[in-house]
Design a protein around this motif. Sequence first.
Motif, PDB file in Angstrom:
ATOM      1  N   LEU A  38       0.801  -1.218   0.000  1.00  0.00           N
ATOM      2  CA  LEU A  38       0.000   0.000   0.000  1.00  0.00           C
ATOM      3  C   LEU A  38       0.839   1.276   0.000  1.00  0.00           C
ATOM      4  N   ASP A  39       2.134   1.162   0.203  1.00  0.00           N
ATOM      5  CA  ASP A  39       2.972   2.353   0.290  1.00  0.00           C
ATOM      6  C   ASP A  39       2.898   3.201  -0.976  1.00  0.00           C
ATOM      7  N   GLU A  40       2.788   2.534  -2.136  1.00  0.00           N
ATOM      8  CA  GLU A  40       2.689   3.286  -3.390  1.00  0.00           C
ATOM      9  C   GLU A  40       1.397   4.102  -3.435  1.00  0.00           C
ATOM     10  N   PRO A  75      -2.291   1.081  10.594  1.00  0.00           N
ATOM     11  CA  PRO A  75      -2.004   1.887  11.790  1.00  0.00           C
ATOM     12  C   PRO A  75      -0.521   2.091  12.060  1.00  0.00           C
ATOM     13  N   GLN A  76       0.337   1.192  11.544  1.00  0.00           N
ATOM     14  CA  GLN A  76       1.771   1.279  11.823  1.00  0.00           C
ATOM     15  C   GLN A  76       2.577   1.784  10.635  1.00  0.00           C
ATOM     16  N   SER A  77       1.919   2.302   9.622  1.00  0.00           N
ATOM     17  CA  SER A  77       2.620   2.723   8.409  1.00  0.00           C
ATOM     18  C   SER A  77       3.238   4.114   8.553  1.00  0.00           C
ATOM     19  N   PRO A  78       4.574   4.221   8.517  1.00  0.00           N
ATOM     20  CA  PRO A  78       5.203   5.546   8.555  1.00  0.00           C
ATOM     21  C   PRO A  78       4.802   6.408   7.357  1.00  0.00           C
ATOM     22  N   LYS A  79       4.596   5.787   6.196  1.00  0.00           N
ATOM     23  CA  LYS A  79       4.214   6.562   5.015  1.00  0.00           C
ATOM     24  C   LYS A  79       2.798   7.112   5.155  1.00  0.00           C
ATOM     25  N   PHE A  80       1.927   6.368   5.812  1.00  0.00           N
ATOM     26  CA  PHE A  80       0.583   6.914   6.058  1.00  0.00           C
ATOM     27  C   PHE A  80       0.663   8.047   7.081  1.00  0.00           C
TER      28      PHE A  80
END
Length: 204
Positions: A38-40, A75-80
């Motif tokens: 999902l980072d993209e 919830p743990q995504s730095p990019k989000f």
Amino acid sequence: MSSIIGNTERPNNALNARSCLQLLKISELQLSGDIDNLDEVWSEFRQIIAASKSHPGYSLSRLSDFLDEIGKIAPQSPKFDRLTDDLAEAFSAQVSNEEDGKVYLQRGLQKLEKDLHFDVIVMLGKAEPLLAALDHREDLIRAQLAISQAYQQSGLLRAARNKALFVQFKTTAPQSVSQRWFWEQWRAFWRPVWGQDRSRIVKR
């Protein structure tokens, strides 16, 4: 949809189409169980937000509503988290500080649901000063009680107690929120520390 995205004469429609395309990608990744990629998508949303700064007709509020729901799966995504910062900054430039405070509030509550306590403290710490206006006092109190709960669950019991008691004291001020509403929020966020935990607080 590609024709709408490439239509430079209607930039707001193009941004909306780009947003819809990313929502479709999220659905596809969820169905395939491939949510690690999902980072993209988050990067593309950041580009959309950057582009929206020169197109105020694009609805940041609608995007914020989408991201409030979508963020629960990351919830743990730095990019989000960086996407959250971008959205808050865009709100500040386009709408108001109170709105970007709400963006941080929602992200912090998403992290609270997943017991990411230190992330909660950081995210809601950003929300507090932005929600300080009187007409957003209820959002501010929700943020502060959530921070109190995060302190408690992190073992920072004195900090948890002091934050909760400070919020309780502030609600007695004139023009504050209703006491009934406050105690409903208190029960929802603050889990009183009794027994051994209470004795630890008293001794410190």
